[in-house]
Design a protein around this motif. Structure first.
Motif, PDB file in Angstrom:
ATOM      1  N   ILE A  28     -11.338  77.765  25.953  1.00 51.35           N
ATOM      2  CA  ILE A  28      -9.875  77.806  25.950  1.00 51.35           C
ATOM      3  C   ILE A  28      -9.382  78.811  26.988  1.00 51.35           C
ATOM      4  CG2 ILE A  28      -7.825  78.282  24.566  1.00 51.35           C
ATOM      5  CD1 ILE A  28      -9.489  77.549  22.098  1.00 51.35           C
ATOM      6  N   ALA A  29      -9.982  80.005  27.002  1.00 48.77           N
ATOM      7  CA  ALA A  29      -9.592  81.018  27.981  1.00 48.77           C
ATOM      8  C   ALA A  29      -9.901  80.557  29.397  1.00 48.77           C
ATOM      9  CB  ALA A  29     -10.314  82.334  27.685  1.00 48.77           C
ATOM     10  N   ARG A  30     -11.046  79.916  29.598  1.00 51.32           N
ATOM     11  CA  ARG A  30     -11.405  79.437  30.935  1.00 51.32           C
ATOM     12  C   ARG A  30     -10.451  78.342  31.404  1.00 51.32           C
ATOM     13  NH1 ARG A  30     -15.699  81.361  33.246  1.00 51.32           N
ATOM     14  NH2 ARG A  30     -17.259  82.518  32.059  1.00 51.32           N
ATOM     15  N   ASP A  31     -10.088  77.435  30.511  1.00 55.26           N
ATOM     16  CA  ASP A  31      -9.129  76.381  30.870  1.00 55.26           C
ATOM     17  C   ASP A  31      -7.775  76.988  31.226  1.00 55.26           C
ATOM     18  OD1 ASP A  31     -11.041  74.486  30.378  1.00 55.26           O
ATOM     19  OD2 ASP A  31     -10.258  73.885  28.417  1.00 55.26           O
ATOM     20  N   TRP A  32      -7.347  77.974  30.441  1.00 54.97           N
ATOM     21  CA  TRP A  32      -6.051  78.613  30.681  1.00 54.97           C
ATOM     22  C   TRP A  32      -6.040  79.288  32.048  1.00 54.97           C
ATOM     23  CZ3 TRP A  32      -2.145  78.511  26.868  1.00 54.97           C
ATOM     24  CH2 TRP A  32      -1.024  79.312  27.106  1.00 54.97           C
ATOM     25  N   ALA A  33      -7.133  79.950  32.382  1.00 54.30           N
ATOM     26  CA  ALA A  33      -7.226  80.621  33.680  1.00 54.30           C
ATOM     27  C   ALA A  33      -7.193  79.621  34.831  1.00 54.30           C
ATOM     28  CB  ALA A  33      -8.507  81.450  33.752  1.00 54.30           C
ATOM     29  N   SER A 152      -2.970  89.163  37.566  1.00 60.23           N
ATOM     30  CA  SER A 152      -3.426  90.280  36.746  1.00 60.23           C
ATOM     31  C   SER A 152      -4.909  90.514  36.999  1.00 60.23           C
ATOM     32  CB  SER A 152      -3.195  89.972  35.266  1.00 60.23           C
ATOM     33  OG  SER A 152      -3.879  90.886  34.433  1.00 60.23           O
ATOM     34  N   ILE A 153      -5.403  91.692  36.635  1.00 59.26           N
ATOM     35  CA  ILE A 153      -6.836  91.943  36.717  1.00 59.26           C
ATOM     36  C   ILE A 153      -7.591  90.958  35.832  1.00 59.26           C
ATOM     37  CG2 ILE A 153      -6.826  93.644  34.846  1.00 59.26           C
ATOM     38  CD1 ILE A 153      -8.976  95.176  36.356  1.00 59.26           C
ATOM     39  N   ASP A 154      -6.932  90.490  34.786  1.00 61.20           N
ATOM     40  CA  ASP A 154      -7.485  89.466  33.902  1.00 61.20           C
ATOM     41  C   ASP A 154      -6.946  88.127  34.368  1.00 61.20           C
ATOM     42  OD1 ASP A 154      -8.218  87.757  31.892  1.00 61.20           O
ATOM     43  OD2 ASP A 154      -7.210  88.831  30.282  1.00 61.20           O
ATOM     44  N   ARG A 155      -7.830  87.298  34.905  1.00 62.63           N
ATOM     45  CA  ARG A 155      -7.370  86.033  35.484  1.00 62.63           C
ATOM     46  C   ARG A 155      -6.808  85.074  34.440  1.00 62.63           C
ATOM     47  NH1 ARG A 155     -12.982  85.725  35.369  1.00 62.63           N
ATOM     48  NH2 ARG A 155     -13.922  83.813  34.538  1.00 62.63           N
ATOM     49  N   VAL A 156      -7.033  85.353  33.157  1.00 64.15           N
ATOM     50  CA  VAL A 156      -6.470  84.517  32.107  1.00 64.15           C
ATOM     51  C   VAL A 156      -5.000  84.853  31.860  1.00 64.15           C
ATOM     52  CG1 VAL A 156      -6.769  83.771  29.706  1.00 64.15           C
ATOM     53  CG2 VAL A 156      -8.762  84.385  31.070  1.00 64.15           C
ATOM     54  N   ILE A 293     -14.343  91.922  29.603  1.00 61.85           N
ATOM     55  CA  ILE A 293     -14.209  93.170  30.356  1.00 61.85           C
ATOM     56  C   ILE A 293     -12.840  93.254  31.020  1.00 61.85           C
ATOM     57  CG2 ILE A 293     -15.054  94.442  32.364  1.00 61.85           C
ATOM     58  CD1 ILE A 293     -17.864  93.577  31.625  1.00 61.85           C
ATOM     59  N   THR A 294     -12.428  92.168  31.667  1.00 57.56           N
ATOM     60  CA  THR A 294     -11.120  92.184  32.324  1.00 57.56           C
ATOM     61  C   THR A 294      -9.985  92.176  31.304  1.00 57.56           C
ATOM     62  OG1 THR A 294     -11.232  89.765  32.582  1.00 57.56           O
ATOM     63  CG2 THR A 294     -11.950  91.121  34.452  1.00 57.56           C
ATOM     64  N   ARG A 295     -10.194  91.564  30.140  1.00 59.42           N
ATOM     65  CA  ARG A 295      -9.172  91.597  29.090  1.00 59.42           C
ATOM     66  C   ARG A 295      -8.992  93.025  28.581  1.00 59.42           C
ATOM     67  NH1 ARG A 295      -7.085  87.737  25.790  1.00 59.42           N
ATOM     68  NH2 ARG A 295      -7.113  86.611  27.773  1.00 59.42           N
ATOM     69  N   VAL A 296     -10.093  93.730  28.410  1.00 59.40           N
ATOM     70  CA  VAL A 296     -10.006  95.126  27.972  1.00 59.40           C
ATOM     71  C   VAL A 296      -9.222  95.960  28.981  1.00 59.40           C
ATOM     72  CG1 VAL A 296     -11.358  97.242  27.640  1.00 59.40           C
ATOM     73  CG2 VAL A 296     -12.050  95.123  26.511  1.00 59.40           C
ATOM     74  N   ARG A 297      -9.532  95.796  30.261  1.00 63.94           N
ATOM     75  CA  ARG A 297      -8.834  96.580  31.288  1.00 63.94           C
ATOM     76  C   ARG A 297      -7.341  96.261  31.294  1.00 63.94           C
ATOM     77  NH1 ARG A 297     -10.270 100.927  31.987  1.00 63.94           N
ATOM     78  NH2 ARG A 297      -8.768 100.984  33.692  1.00 63.94           N
ATOM     79  N   ALA A 298      -6.999  94.992  31.099  1.00 60.90           N
ATOM     80  CA  ALA A 298      -5.585  94.606  31.109  1.00 60.90           C
ATOM     81  C   ALA A 298      -4.861  95.160  29.887  1.00 60.90           C
ATOM     82  CB  ALA A 298      -5.465  93.083  31.156  1.00 60.90           C
ATOM     83  N   LEU A 299      -5.491  95.096  28.722  1.00 60.86           N
ATOM     84  CA  LEU A 299      -4.831  95.541  27.497  1.00 60.86           C
ATOM     85  C   LEU A 299      -4.703  97.053  27.421  1.00 60.86           C
ATOM     86  CD1 LEU A 299      -6.337  93.145  24.787  1.00 60.86           C
ATOM     87  CD2 LEU A 299      -4.089  93.028  25.878  1.00 60.86           C
ATOM     88  N   ILE A 300      -5.593  97.779  28.075  1.00 66.20           N
ATOM     89  CA  ILE A 300      -5.490  99.240  28.072  1.00 66.20           C
ATOM     90  C   ILE A 300      -4.150  99.681  28.678  1.00 66.20           C
ATOM     91  CG2 ILE A 300      -6.392 101.339  29.177  1.00 66.20           C
ATOM     92  CD1 ILE A 300      -9.195 100.232  28.702  1.00 66.20           C
ATOM     93  N   GLY A 301      -3.722  98.987  29.704  1.00 69.60           N
ATOM     94  CA  GLY A 301      -2.459  99.341  30.345  1.00 69.60           C
ATOM     95  C   GLY A 301      -1.250  98.627  29.771  1.00 69.60           C
ATOM     96  N   ALA A 302      -1.475  97.638  28.917  1.00 71.40           N
ATOM     97  CA  ALA A 302      -0.362  96.890  28.331  1.00 71.40           C
ATOM     98  C   ALA A 302       0.240  97.641  27.152  1.00 71.40           C
ATOM     99  CB  ALA A 302      -0.850  95.508  27.875  1.00 71.40           C
ATOM    100  N   TRP A 303       1.538  97.480  26.959  1.00 71.28           N
ATOM    101  CA  TRP A 303       2.255  98.101  25.843  1.00 71.28           C
ATOM    102  C   TRP A 303       2.081  99.615  25.835  1.00 71.28           C
ATOM    103  CZ3 TRP A 303       5.878  95.320  23.686  1.00 71.28           C
ATOM    104  CH2 TRP A 303       5.791  93.936  23.844  1.00 71.28           C
ATOM    105  N   GLY A 304       2.194 100.177  27.023  1.00 71.21           N
ATOM    106  CA  GLY A 304       2.115 101.620  27.183  1.00 71.21           C
ATOM    107  C   GLY A 304       0.752 102.063  27.680  1.00 71.21           C
ATOM    108  N   THR A 305       0.741 102.772  28.785  1.00 64.03           N
ATOM    109  CA  THR A 305      -0.514 103.268  29.347  1.00 64.03           C
ATOM    110  C   THR A 305      -1.067 104.395  28.467  1.00 64.03           C
ATOM    111  OG1 THR A 305       0.616 104.946  30.672  1.00 64.03           O
ATOM    112  CG2 THR A 305       0.316 102.755  31.672  1.00 64.03           C
TER     113      THR A 305
END
Length: 322
Positions: A28-33, A152-156, A293-305
């Motif tokens: 699902i994530a790969r298709d979305w990306a 985004s750093i997360d291609r999804v 890995i890229t989802r983690v990096r994106a979420l770390i900065g999301a909703w406040g660094t």
């Protein structure tokens, strides 16, 4: 304070797992990306039918009437599977801010809604895949149109700047602040889920990959690194649970920030160790590890660094009226 999920919450988590796994899990994530969002929207409809999008909505309004603890249980599972889509915005941020017509559509899954919060969340997630976009200010909400997608750093994840159009609807600032904290808490839960998944993947691979005739998981140095990840995730979990219990209280904002920082640090450590365990294959796009890995990096900065949330914690601790 002891946090133990109830039988109902465990059943909710299990139901989410079964739905996502039967829908194709990481495909699902790969298709979305890749720009094919049919499977993602189908999953959205299934999870809406389960009641996930109405967890924070009163039963009188067609929702589940759940608590913030129910919310973090659900969002941890979404993070575990790197599920794409603006779930935080639709299920956590907007339910208390939109009118009844939009709320009903969010709950039943017919409306996919996203939003931006100037100064905190400058870009809206997946606006092109959403039927409604909103700009949320400290005391108002406005319908909005989206600009071109930003990589985004997360291609999804696709991010878009929003432009408010039409007249803003005035809101109680306390209600808005609570909604933003709830969305931040959901993000922390997703980080915890992603961290748990990369730890599972790392441990599994450490049992298979061999060096010098032995599985690398037998080497003490690697065991210590994986144990450090387990400790970090375990320590983050009660902070998230405590923030869910204290959400809306005078300590709520501080607790949410502490949970977001701890979950981000733990998930980041998990991602780094998992990449070391996997070696070169972990860097390839073909391997699913990169999606987490890229989802983690994106979420770390999301909703406040992390800097924003550490500053908020410090402001509370140093407040003379605390």
């Amino acid at each position: 304070m002891k946090f133990v999920t109830s039988e109902e919450q465990q059943a909710l988590a299990q139901a989410i797992d079964e739905i996502i796994e039967s829908a194709g899990e990481m495909t699902i994530a790969r298709d979305w990306a890749a720009g094919s969002m049919a499977s993602g929207h189908a999953l959205w409809a299934q999870l809406a039918e389960l009641g996930l999008l109405g967890l924070c909505v009163d039963e009188a309004d067609g929702g589940m009437g759940g608590t913030a603890v129910d919310l973090i249980v659900a969002f941890e599972r979404l993070g575990y599977y790197a599920v794409p889509g603006p779930y935080i915005e639709s299920a956590a941020l907007l339910p208390d801010l939109v009118d009844s017509a939009v709320l009903g559509g969010i709950v039943d899954g017919s409306i996919v809604a996203t939003g931006a919060v100037p100064g905190l969340v400058p870009y809206a997630l997946d606006a092109a895949a959403s039927s409604h976009s909103f700009v949320v200010d400290a005391d108002s909400i406005s319908r909005a149109t989206s600009g071109p997608g930003i990589t985004s750093i997360d291609r999804v994840r696709t991010l878009s700047a929003l432009t408010a159009d039409g007249e803003a609807t005035r809101l109680d600032p306390t209600v808005v602040a609570l909604a933003i904290d709830r969305a931040t808490l959901a993000c922390a839960a997703m980080l915890l889920g992603a961290g748990e998944r990369v730890l599972v993947e790392a441990v599994s691979y450490a049992k298979l990959r061999e060096q010098f005739g032995r599985p690398i998981g037998e080497y003490q140095a690697l065991k210590h690194q994986l144990a450090d990840v387990r400790i970090a995730l375990t320590f983050a979990r009660p902070l998230i649970g405590g923030a869910a219990v204290e959400l809306g209280s005078p300590l709520g904002a501080r607790s949410v920030s502490a949970a977001k920082v701890a979950a981000g640090d733990a998930a980041n450590l998990a991602a780094r160790v998992a990449l070391q365990v996997h070696g070169a294959i972990g860097y390839t796009e073909e391997h699913d590890l990169g999606l987490w890995i890229t989802r983690v990096r994106a979420l770390i900065g999301a909703w406040g660094t992390p800097r924003y949330h550490r500053s908020r914690i410090a402001a509370f601790l140093l407040s003379p009226t605390r």
